[in-house]
Design an enzyme around this catalytic site. Sequence first.
Site, PDB file in Angstrom:
ATOM      1  N   LEU A  33       0.809  -1.227   0.000  1.00 33.34           N
ATOM      2  CA  LEU A  33       0.000   0.000   0.000  1.00 33.34           C
ATOM      3  C   LEU A  33       0.839   1.272   0.000  1.00 33.34           C
ATOM      4  O   LEU A  33       1.878   1.344   0.651  1.00 33.34           O
ATOM      5  CB  LEU A  33      -0.914   0.005   1.229  1.00 33.34           C
ATOM      6  N   GLY A  36      -1.531   6.233  -3.054  1.00 31.36           N
ATOM      7  CA  GLY A  36      -2.539   6.045  -4.103  1.00 31.36           C
ATOM      8  C   GLY A  36      -3.665   5.153  -3.597  1.00 31.36           C
ATOM      9  O   GLY A  36      -4.849   5.500  -3.693  1.00 31.36           O
ATOM     10  N   HIS A  37      -3.291   3.996  -3.027  1.00 34.46           N
ATOM     11  CA  HIS A  37      -4.314   3.095  -2.471  1.00 34.46           C
ATOM     12  C   HIS A  37      -5.083   3.787  -1.350  1.00 34.46           C
ATOM     13  O   HIS A  37      -6.302   3.653  -1.232  1.00 34.46           O
ATOM     14  CB  HIS A  37      -3.663   1.842  -1.872  1.00 34.46           C
ATOM     15  N   GLN A  61      -3.574 -12.530 -13.135  1.00 41.60           N
ATOM     16  CA  GLN A  61      -3.346 -11.344 -13.965  1.00 41.60           C
ATOM     17  C   GLN A  61      -1.877 -11.116 -14.302  1.00 41.60           C
ATOM     18  O   GLN A  61      -1.537 -10.123 -14.922  1.00 41.60           O
ATOM     19  CB  GLN A  61      -3.970 -10.103 -13.321  1.00 41.60           C
ATOM     20  N   ASP A 150      -4.772   3.274 -13.211  1.00 39.80           N
ATOM     21  CA  ASP A 150      -4.875   2.149 -14.140  1.00 39.80           C
ATOM     22  C   ASP A 150      -6.146   2.380 -14.950  1.00 39.80           C
ATOM     23  O   ASP A 150      -7.174   1.737 -14.736  1.00 39.80           O
ATOM     24  CB  ASP A 150      -4.922   0.838 -13.348  1.00 39.80           C
ATOM     25  N   GLN A 153      -7.882  -0.421 -16.899  1.00 42.25           N
ATOM     26  CA  GLN A 153      -8.508  -1.343 -15.929  1.00 42.25           C
ATOM     27  C   GLN A 153      -9.838  -0.777 -15.425  1.00 42.25           C
ATOM     28  O   GLN A 153     -10.842  -1.487 -15.346  1.00 42.25           O
ATOM     29  CB  GLN A 153      -7.548  -1.561 -14.766  1.00 42.25           C
ATOM     30  N   SER A 185       3.195   4.230  -7.483  1.00 45.71           N
ATOM     31  CA  SER A 185       2.982   2.859  -7.935  1.00 45.71           C
ATOM     32  C   SER A 185       3.785   1.915  -7.064  1.00 45.71           C
ATOM     33  O   SER A 185       4.905   2.250  -6.652  1.00 45.71           O
ATOM     34  CB  SER A 185       3.432   2.711  -9.394  1.00 45.71           C
ATOM     35  N   SER A 186       3.223   0.740  -6.813  1.00 46.44           N
ATOM     36  CA  SER A 186       3.954  -0.267  -6.037  1.00 46.44           C
ATOM     37  C   SER A 186       5.242  -0.658  -6.756  1.00 46.44           C
ATOM     38  O   SER A 186       6.180  -1.151  -6.139  1.00 46.44           O
ATOM     39  CB  SER A 186       3.096  -1.521  -5.849  1.00 46.44           C
ATOM     40  N   ARG A 187       5.281  -0.468  -8.073  1.00 46.99           N
ATOM     41  CA  ARG A 187       6.460  -0.891  -8.836  1.00 46.99           C
ATOM     42  C   ARG A 187       7.560   0.176  -8.847  1.00 46.99           C
ATOM     43  O   ARG A 187       8.664  -0.102  -9.336  1.00 46.99           O
ATOM     44  CB  ARG A 187       6.056  -1.274 -10.258  1.00 46.99           C
TER      45      ARG A 187
HETATM   46  P1  PAJ Z   1      -3.122  -2.444  -7.283  1.00 46.28           P
HETATM   47  O1  PAJ Z   1      -2.076  -2.228  -8.326  1.00 46.28           O
HETATM   48  O2  PAJ Z   1      -2.688  -2.794  -5.897  1.00 46.28           O
HETATM   49  O3  PAJ Z   1      -3.998  -1.155  -7.222  1.00 46.28           O
HETATM   50  C1  PAJ Z   1      -5.149  -1.119  -6.403  1.00 46.28           C
HETATM   51  C2  PAJ Z   1      -5.929   0.129  -6.740  1.00 46.28           C
HETATM   52  O4  PAJ Z   1      -5.147   1.284  -6.401  1.00 46.28           O
HETATM   53  C3  PAJ Z   1      -6.258   0.238  -8.249  1.00 46.28           C
HETATM   54  O5  PAJ Z   1      -7.608   0.670  -8.398  1.00 46.28           O
HETATM   55  C4  PAJ Z   1      -5.270   1.285  -8.711  1.00 46.28           C
HETATM   56  O6  PAJ Z   1      -5.705   2.007  -9.863  1.00 46.28           O
HETATM   57  C5  PAJ Z   1      -5.189   2.185  -7.489  1.00 46.28           C
HETATM   58  N1  PAJ Z   1      -3.962   3.001  -7.529  1.00 46.28           N
HETATM   59  C6  PAJ Z   1      -2.685   2.571  -7.646  1.00 46.28           C
HETATM   60  N2  PAJ Z   1      -1.839   3.623  -7.720  1.00 46.28           N
HETATM   61  C7  PAJ Z   1      -2.593   4.734  -7.640  1.00 46.28           C
HETATM   62  C8  PAJ Z   1      -2.308   6.133  -7.677  1.00 46.28           C
HETATM   63  N3  PAJ Z   1      -1.072   6.587  -7.805  1.00 46.28           N
HETATM   64  N4  PAJ Z   1      -3.345   7.001  -7.571  1.00 46.28           N
HETATM   65  C9  PAJ Z   1      -4.631   6.533  -7.459  1.00 46.28           C
HETATM   66  N5  PAJ Z   1      -4.953   5.225  -7.423  1.00 46.28           N
HETATM   67  C10 PAJ Z   1      -3.962   4.344  -7.515  1.00 46.28           C
HETATM   68  O7  PAJ Z   1      -5.005  -2.628  -9.600  1.00 46.28           O
HETATM   69  C11 PAJ Z   1      -4.819  -3.634  -8.930  1.00 46.28           C
HETATM   70  O8  PAJ Z   1      -4.122  -3.620  -7.741  1.00 46.28           O
HETATM   71  C12 PAJ Z   1      -5.378  -4.987  -9.307  1.00 46.28           C
HETATM   72  O9  PAJ Z   1      -5.413  -5.092 -10.701  1.00 46.28           O
HETATM   73  C13 PAJ Z   1      -6.778  -5.276  -8.715  1.00 46.28           C
HETATM   74  C14 PAJ Z   1      -7.828  -4.273  -9.216  1.00 46.28           C
HETATM   75  C15 PAJ Z   1      -6.718  -5.254  -7.175  1.00 46.28           C
HETATM   76  C16 PAJ Z   1      -7.246  -6.688  -9.156  1.00 46.28           C
HETATM   77  O10 PAJ Z   1      -6.328  -7.652  -8.755  1.00 46.28           O
END
Ligand code: PAJ
Length: 285
Positions: A33, A36-37, A61, A150, A153, A185-187
Amino acid sequence: MELITTIADARRRLDTARTSGAQVGLVPTMGALHDGHLSLVDAARDACDVVAMSIFVNPLQFGAGEDLDAYPRDLDRDLALADEHGVDLVFAPTVEEMYASPTLTSVVVPELASTMEGASRPTHFAGVATVVAKLFNIAGPCRAYFGEKDFQQLVIVRRMAADLSFPVEVVGCPIVREPDGLARSSRNVYLSPEERAAAPVLHRALERGRDAIESGGRDAGMVAAAMAGLVTSEPLAQLDYAEVVDPVTLARPDRLEGEVRLLVAARFGRPRLLDNLGVLVPEQG
Ligand code: PAJ
């Protein structure tokens, strides 16, 4: 905050909440987390009585050779952050719980899933749509929060929920960025210091695309080329795509008008990073 690991318990807990009149908010995540999350959690808290977060690194995925095994996982840290931000329950099932038997059923939205992210990750969105459909079925009627980060998505999930009549309102939330423009981003943790310094070029490319539109550009190909040109001028970036699309159909419009979405993706060393920006095309007098 409660930690729930079985589908049956998650379903029971949220059914009980709804019986007493609560509006349920669902925030699907893969953990690791960041702000963003947590912005999705804040939006859910504002509009819902009970906020459920799912944390599940969904193998379906990830393609062969992608980062499933290396994907950052730290459940204890995630639970502490979720708790701090007022999440009421975290649903964190094992892979065996989510996929008790080999999955023979798949949810696909082919028309929206074959371009951009889908072009380089052909099975990705079927994996996303399938797990999100499962999560919606487990959670039941709710508002579900997804990030515009995303964007493809979000569009696919929204369409899937409408097409299959899920009792779920899909809510899109704005992208949370670092001060220099890089989308959280987590990445991002995979970036070397040099790559991290180069990565904001994605956001600058989107701004260049927006500027081109705001100064009169109406040809999607030319706007896309302007964005691509900026990304390729950065030696550490390997451009995947730069696109200008309709925000609902994801098709490239012949002539730009109304709302459009600019999207870019590039690899910086190991990680592939994505970014996008919504633009309202000014009417020309
Ligand atoms: P994940 O990459 O963990 O992201 C979870 C949610 O957080 C997604 O809706 C994503 O768009 C949102 N998110 C990530 N970074 C963000 C940011 N910088 N600003 C706003 N929102 C952000 O997306 C996934 O997981 C998976 O594909 C999932 C939907 C959980 C299905 O497995």
